[in-house]
Structure formats: C-alpha cells, structure tokens
Design a protein around this motif. Sequence first.
Motif, mmCIF file in Angstrom:
data_model
loop_
_atom_site.group_PDB
_atom_site.id
_atom_site.type_symbol
_atom_site.label_atom_id
_atom_site.label_comp_id
_atom_site.label_asym_id
_atom_site.label_seq_id
_atom_site.Cartn_x
_atom_site.Cartn_y
_atom_site.Cartn_z
ATOM 1 N N LYS A 90 72.361 -14.394 78.422
ATOM 2 C CA LYS A 90 72.017 -15.489 77.506
ATOM 3 C C LYS A 90 73.103 -15.724 76.458
ATOM 4 O O LYS A 90 72.999 -16.625 75.633
ATOM 5 C CB LYS A 90 70.702 -15.159 76.784
ATOM 6 C CG LYS A 90 69.501 -14.936 77.703
ATOM 7 C CD LYS A 90 69.010 -16.229 78.318
ATOM 8 C CE LYS A 90 67.650 -16.044 78.995
ATOM 9 N NZ LYS A 90 67.731 -15.399 80.296
ATOM 10 N N GLN A 92 76.336 -16.643 76.705
ATOM 11 C CA GLN A 92 77.365 -17.659 76.959
ATOM 12 C C GLN A 92 78.753 -17.164 76.561
ATOM 13 O O GLN A 92 79.613 -17.936 76.147
ATOM 14 C CB GLN A 92 77.042 -18.968 76.238
ATOM 15 C CG GLN A 92 75.801 -19.677 76.779
ATOM 16 C CD GLN A 92 75.688 -21.107 76.323
ATOM 17 O OE1 GLN A 92 75.976 -21.432 75.178
ATOM 18 N NE2 GLN A 92 75.269 -21.992 77.211
ATOM 19 N N ASP A 218 67.719 -23.819 88.091
ATOM 20 C CA ASP A 218 68.367 -24.216 86.833
ATOM 21 C C ASP A 218 69.084 -23.069 86.133
ATOM 22 O O ASP A 218 69.491 -23.206 84.971
ATOM 23 C CB ASP A 218 67.347 -24.835 85.863
ATOM 24 C CG ASP A 218 66.693 -26.091 86.430
ATOM 25 O OD1 ASP A 218 67.385 -26.828 87.156
ATOM 26 O OD2 ASP A 218 65.503 -26.320 86.165
ATOM 27 N N SER A 219 69.237 -21.919 86.809
ATOM 28 C CA SER A 219 69.969 -20.811 86.177
ATOM 29 C C SER A 219 70.877 -20.084 87.159
ATOM 30 O O SER A 219 71.170 -18.905 86.990
ATOM 31 C CB SER A 219 68.992 -19.820 85.537
ATOM 32 O OG SER A 219 68.160 -19.209 86.519
ATOM 33 N N HIS A 223 74.758 -23.418 87.419
ATOM 34 C CA HIS A 223 74.095 -23.925 86.218
ATOM 35 C C HIS A 223 74.612 -23.230 84.964
ATOM 36 O O HIS A 223 74.794 -23.868 83.916
ATOM 37 C CB HIS A 223 72.581 -23.714 86.322
ATOM 38 C CG HIS A 223 71.910 -24.589 87.330
ATOM 39 N ND1 HIS A 223 71.486 -24.111 88.551
ATOM 40 C CD2 HIS A 223 71.604 -25.916 87.315
ATOM 41 C CE1 HIS A 223 70.934 -25.095 89.232
ATOM 42 N NE2 HIS A 223 70.989 -26.200 88.514
ATOM 43 N N LYS A 224 74.834 -21.924 85.062
ATOM 44 C CA LYS A 224 75.331 -21.178 83.911
ATOM 45 C C LYS A 224 76.677 -21.730 83.458
ATOM 46 O O LYS A 224 76.979 -21.786 82.257
ATOM 47 C CB LYS A 224 75.447 -19.686 84.249
ATOM 48 C CG LYS A 224 74.108 -18.973 84.346
ATOM 49 C CD LYS A 224 73.457 -18.861 82.983
ATOM 50 C CE LYS A 224 72.170 -18.052 83.039
ATOM 51 N NZ LYS A 224 71.579 -17.875 81.705
ATOM 52 N N TYR A 225 77.504 -22.120 84.431
ATOM 53 C CA TYR A 225 78.792 -22.727 84.094
ATOM 54 C C TYR A 225 78.591 -24.067 83.395
ATOM 55 O O TYR A 225 79.208 -24.349 82.353
ATOM 56 C CB TYR A 225 79.638 -22.912 85.354
ATOM 57 C CG TYR A 225 80.875 -23.745 85.099
ATOM 58 C CD1 TYR A 225 81.961 -23.212 84.413
ATOM 59 C CD2 TYR A 225 80.934 -25.075 85.515
ATOM 60 C CE1 TYR A 225 83.081 -23.985 84.145
ATOM 61 C CE2 TYR A 225 82.046 -25.850 85.261
ATOM 62 C CZ TYR A 225 83.117 -25.304 84.570
ATOM 63 O OH TYR A 225 84.220 -26.086 84.302
ATOM 64 N N LEU A 226 77.714 -24.924 83.930
ATOM 65 C CA LEU A 226 77.482 -26.247 83.345
ATOM 66 C C LEU A 226 76.889 -26.156 81.943
ATOM 67 O O LEU A 226 77.093 -27.054 81.114
ATOM 68 C CB LEU A 226 76.536 -27.059 84.229
ATOM 69 C CG LEU A 226 77.059 -27.461 85.611
ATOM 70 C CD1 LEU A 226 76.003 -28.297 86.338
ATOM 71 C CD2 LEU A 226 78.373 -28.229 85.514
ATOM 72 N N GLN A 227 76.162 -25.079 81.666
ATOM 73 C CA GLN A 227 75.511 -24.923 80.366
ATOM 74 C C GLN A 227 76.440 -24.384 79.280
ATOM 75 O O GLN A 227 76.052 -24.333 78.100
ATOM 76 C CB GLN A 227 74.294 -24.005 80.522
ATOM 77 C CG GLN A 227 73.166 -24.612 81.345
ATOM 78 C CD GLN A 227 72.185 -23.579 81.888
ATOM 79 O OE1 GLN A 227 72.253 -22.393 81.529
ATOM 80 N NE2 GLN A 227 71.292 -23.998 82.774
ATOM 81 N N LEU A 228 77.653 -23.993 79.652
ATOM 82 C CA LEU A 228 78.599 -23.471 78.674
ATOM 83 C C LEU A 228 79.071 -24.575 77.725
ATOM 84 O O LEU A 228 79.088 -25.756 78.092
ATOM 85 C CB LEU A 228 79.817 -22.874 79.376
ATOM 86 C CG LEU A 228 79.640 -21.575 80.159
ATOM 87 C CD1 LEU A 228 80.906 -21.267 80.954
ATOM 88 C CD2 LEU A 228 79.302 -20.411 79.226
ATOM 89 N N ASP A 230 81.777 -26.961 75.919
ATOM 90 C CA ASP A 230 82.898 -27.637 76.572
ATOM 91 C C ASP A 230 84.170 -26.790 76.573
ATOM 92 O O ASP A 230 84.895 -26.751 77.569
ATOM 93 C CB ASP A 230 83.171 -28.985 75.892
ATOM 94 C CG ASP A 230 82.101 -30.011 76.222
ATOM 95 O OD1 ASP A 230 81.365 -29.797 77.211
ATOM 96 O OD2 ASP A 230 81.999 -31.012 75.494
ATOM 97 N N LYS A 233 83.808 -24.265 79.258
ATOM 98 C CA LYS A 233 83.838 -24.884 80.589
ATOM 99 C C LYS A 233 85.248 -25.235 81.016
ATOM 100 O O LYS A 233 85.561 -25.249 82.205
ATOM 101 C CB LYS A 233 82.965 -26.141 80.610
ATOM 102 C CG LYS A 233 81.508 -25.871 80.851
ATOM 103 C CD LYS A 233 80.756 -27.115 81.242
ATOM 104 C CE LYS A 233 80.626 -28.069 80.075
ATOM 105 N NZ LYS A 233 79.661 -29.153 80.368
#
Length: 325
Positions: A90, A92, A218-219, A223-228, A230, A233
């Motif tokens: 969790k 990030q 969604d995890s 997804h973990k990459y997209l949720q980082l 910017d 990412k």
Amino acid sequence: MKNGEKIQSQINKLEEKYKNSGQDLSSYLDGLLYQRYLTYWDYIHLDTLLSIQVPRTHFPDEEIFIMYHQITELYFKLILHEQKQIVEDKSQDVQFFIEKVNRTNNYFKALISSFSIMIKGMEREQFLRYRMALLPASGFQSAQYRMIELYATPLEHLVHHSVRDSFSSEDGIEELFEQIYWKKGATDLATGQKTLTLKQFEIRYTPRLLRIANQVKDSTIYHKYLQLPDASKNNEALINALKELDQNANVNWPLMHMGSAYRYLAREGKDVEATGGTNWKEFLPPSFQKVIFFPNLYSEEELETWGKQWVDHIFNPANKEYKEY
C-alpha cells in the motif's frame, strides 16, 4: 557492553516479548534447552525433496524431465512470492516496486537460460518413448504459471487476441475467464472440443483461479503501476523492468518452449502430437498469443508486431537453430 551484560539484556527483551503476549519465557527456555540442533537436511527437508522424483518408465532421461519441471515450479513459486508483495503493498514506494519486479525478472532469466536442459539435455528417442506413459499430463497444466499471469495483469488482457477487442474490464470475471487465451491452446481446432488435459485442469483449478482473479481485481501489478503518482509512473527504471517482465514472460519463455517442441516433436511431413493434445504450433508462438501484461507501455506498432521477429527467427528454415530442432 560485556558479554554477560549483553546476554542479560537479551533475556530481558525476550521476557518482555513473551510477557506482552501472555507467554512464559521460562517454558520457552526449557524448549530451547531440550530441542535438537537444527541441521541443513532437516531445515530444507532434503530427504523428502530427493524422494519425490518417481519415473513411470525405465528410461533414464525421464528423471531429468521430472526434476527440471519440479525446479521450474519452485521458480514459479518464487515469482509468485514477489508478485504477491507488490499486489499487497500500500506504500506506493517506487523503489520497492522496482526491486520486486527485478527479482521476478531474475527468476525468469534463470528459467530461460536453464531451458537448454530441456532442449539439448535429453535423448530424443528416449523422450518420444517415455512421454507415452505421461498421457494426458502436460506442462500446459501448470496452475502456478496461470496464477503468475493473473497477478500480473487484468483478465481482459488475457482474453484470446482474436476476440480481445470485444471484451473490457466491464465484463464479469467468469465471462472473461471463459475466453482466456490458453484454453484455445488445448482445444481441438477442427471440432472445437476441449482436450482431456484441459478438462482435468479446469476441474482441478478453475475455482482457485477464479478466486485469485476476484481477489486481484483492480489490484494486479498492472493496476498497481497505473495507481502510482505520475512521477513514479514515469520512472525509467520501473518502466524498463516492467517491459523486461513482459519480454521474459510473454516472448522469451514461450520461445524456449517452442525450441523444445521443435527439438522433440517437429518432424518432416507430420509433427508428433504433444502429450496433452495441445496445438502447440498455434499456441506457443508469442506473435500468435499476443499476451502483453502492460500494453500501455508500448506503441501501436510494437503491439501489432509483438514477438514477430522472434517467431520469424525460429520458423526460418535457414536458421541453424531451426535445423537442430
């Protein structure tokens, strides 16, 4: 600190630890006093490990075949060990992310580099004989590898490429799972009937795979990459690590299987059938599967020509390696 003071300090810390959990330190010290010293062979259960190679025929090379697949499954377990940490994290923390993906790549590279054991480490004639005792078992039935895919990317990316555009994340898990690409690899192309290999696998593992797919909805690593954030990412080291994972899992690894299949199953006129009845020529080539864990990291041209150069290299009759297969 003198040695006696150090020991007393350690005892005090232990006493506090067990007191906080309602346990009695004295009892644990008695247990420590009575227990035997730990040995290497007991710790890794060496005798058990060396006892689980059980050939079904008298051909010596079958034992190589068994051990290599067991080693492969242990590497798969290591990969899953890293993937689960990414999925459950969790924080990030981009450095944590990079480290875990790099570890995964190291495991894949070890597998890929060791595949020469399968390609050149067994006598072809022995393989073609003892394989008949393995029916309908197949490496296709590796559930751990299917789990690796589920942890890496959402199900809509694993739908067979011929119908992938018709599905999205809006579709249900069960519906997407029914269209997953590897099912077509164990389906008779002429009749559309599932092979016994696939039927056995579905009965044994479908509930577990669906449970994982629902758990990581969604995890996934994607997804973990997209949720980082910017900035994370756009971290070049992370992007390169994820692309390398795609390359290892979805190009290099199936390519090694293609090499092995050509070495043992390809024949002029008519190919030898795989033990599980998989249509390996249509199933294994990366450019036919077009499985890509992180499609957002590539250009349209890269997506369109995915794996093509490697497949062309293998199928080219002028290629020296092709002749060896």
